[in-house]
Design a protein around this motif. Sequence first.
Motif, PDB file in Angstrom:
ATOM      1  N   ASN A 140       4.154  -4.205  -2.272  1.00 29.69           N
ATOM      2  CA  ASN A 140       2.794  -4.331  -1.717  1.00 29.69           C
ATOM      3  C   ASN A 140       2.398  -5.774  -1.411  1.00 29.69           C
ATOM      4  O   ASN A 140       1.254  -6.015  -0.995  1.00 29.69           O
ATOM      5  CB  ASN A 140       1.779  -3.707  -2.678  1.00 29.69           C
ATOM      6  CG  ASN A 140       1.958  -2.203  -2.793  1.00 29.69           C
ATOM      7  OD1 ASN A 140       2.330  -1.539  -1.828  1.00 29.69           O
ATOM      8  ND2 ASN A 140       1.711  -1.664  -3.989  1.00 29.69           N
ATOM      9  N   ALA A 417      -2.178  -0.414   5.400  1.00 31.00           N
ATOM     10  CA  ALA A 417      -3.550  -0.650   4.940  1.00 31.00           C
ATOM     11  C   ALA A 417      -3.898   0.374   3.858  1.00 31.00           C
ATOM     12  O   ALA A 417      -3.522   1.545   3.957  1.00 31.00           O
ATOM     13  CB  ALA A 417      -4.505  -0.546   6.099  1.00 31.00           C
ATOM     14  N   PRO A 418      -4.659  -0.057   2.826  1.00 28.54           N
ATOM     15  CA  PRO A 418      -5.025   0.897   1.754  1.00 28.54           C
ATOM     16  C   PRO A 418      -5.964   1.972   2.259  1.00 28.54           C
ATOM     17  O   PRO A 418      -6.673   1.785   3.224  1.00 28.54           O
ATOM     18  CB  PRO A 418      -5.708  -0.019   0.728  1.00 28.54           C
ATOM     19  CG  PRO A 418      -6.154  -1.210   1.482  1.00 28.54           C
ATOM     20  CD  PRO A 418      -5.158  -1.414   2.607  1.00 28.54           C
TER      21      PRO A 418
END
Length: 418
Positions: A140, A417-418
């Motif tokens: 991440n 993207a989260p």
Amino acid sequence: MSKTHASPGLGPEYHPLASPQLEQPHPFLARARREEPVFFSPALGSWVVTRHADISAVVADAARFSSAESITVGSATMPPEVLSVLMGGYPLVPSLVDNDPPAHTRFRGLVSKAFTGRRLTESEPFIRSLIDELIHSFKNEGRTDLFLRFAHPLSSGIIAEILGIPRTDIHRFRRWSDDLSTVLAAHGSVEHQVACARGVVDFQRYLASALEERKTAPREDLFTDIVTGGQGMAPPMSMAELVSLLMQVHFAGHETTAGLIVGAVELLLTHPDQLQALRDDPSLIAGAVEEAVRMVSPVHAMFRTALEDVEIGGVPIPKGAHIRIVYASANRDEARFHEPDRFDVRRPDIKKHLAFGQGLHFCIGAPLARLEARLALESLLRSLPGLRLVPGQKPGFLRSVTVRRHESLEVAWDVPAP
């Protein structure tokens, strides 16, 4: 040993541990293959052999070329201050790589069962889990040093598992491995070499302590196999012999494979057509690994000693001369490979490379290195979308007379993207 030719030739220009040849060895080696395939290097005190055919002939002829001192530039080059420190530990006696039959056969037999097909099959789940664990630790972040965060901890973690080294001690082994490289290369200031010699002695004492412990508390690991097997030989192997063997197994078991993994990734990321071919057809992974081994040549060179007056490539070599056989040069030889500087995962003549050596000293860990590299590349390409090199970096290289590998390689990838 002095050079007898009237002309100094290429020898004075050969400085493999210094820039720019450390970072870019192949232009000089290609020139050597064209102009002077066998020459004397004053800096190394050795004759240097660069062509595939000549190197193959040397490594196949154990009767005339000894493997003694095959991983050093010669003990005579070590400063007396370094030798004094080393006397506080165990003698650096010949064991596996730097030995000749019949002694070499005894050492090889002690470690060979750790690298059988059955043992590799048993190890694969651990290797896969360690790869996943390492990738998960930085996935991440979007950027990392692939050598420091992945290739080195992977290869050192695997060899630690095989040997029986606690993972909490792996960081110490990396430092000791660097110390051993410096001592064997006799490189750097005397003060630095002395400090590294102290590290080598610490390394030896750690290994001896672990071996003594296994005598009374055996485990399912290579430490136990080696000390048990060594004691059962006639005559029994000394502690100095066992320690030297383990130092070589540890060094070869992680430095070269880490170099292969990082070098393979760099090759794929700088050859997008080959990377795409691999993505389109994952069955090409074995060929990609083999081609990377040829191009990277993690075992850059080894040494031999002439046991009699010989000729190599028409050049007379005196008895007792030290000879540097440059595998990396053989693996780029135009006389053996079509377009040798081209990275081609479908290369048809790939089996001709000498990256794992040949004959008696063919790398005992080659199957493990191939397995590690294949699983590592598969997982990296699958787990890190858009994997690419960070531009503008100038990665350094390990200063070693035998091993060539990156000291870092910065890569980046796309993080969803989260």
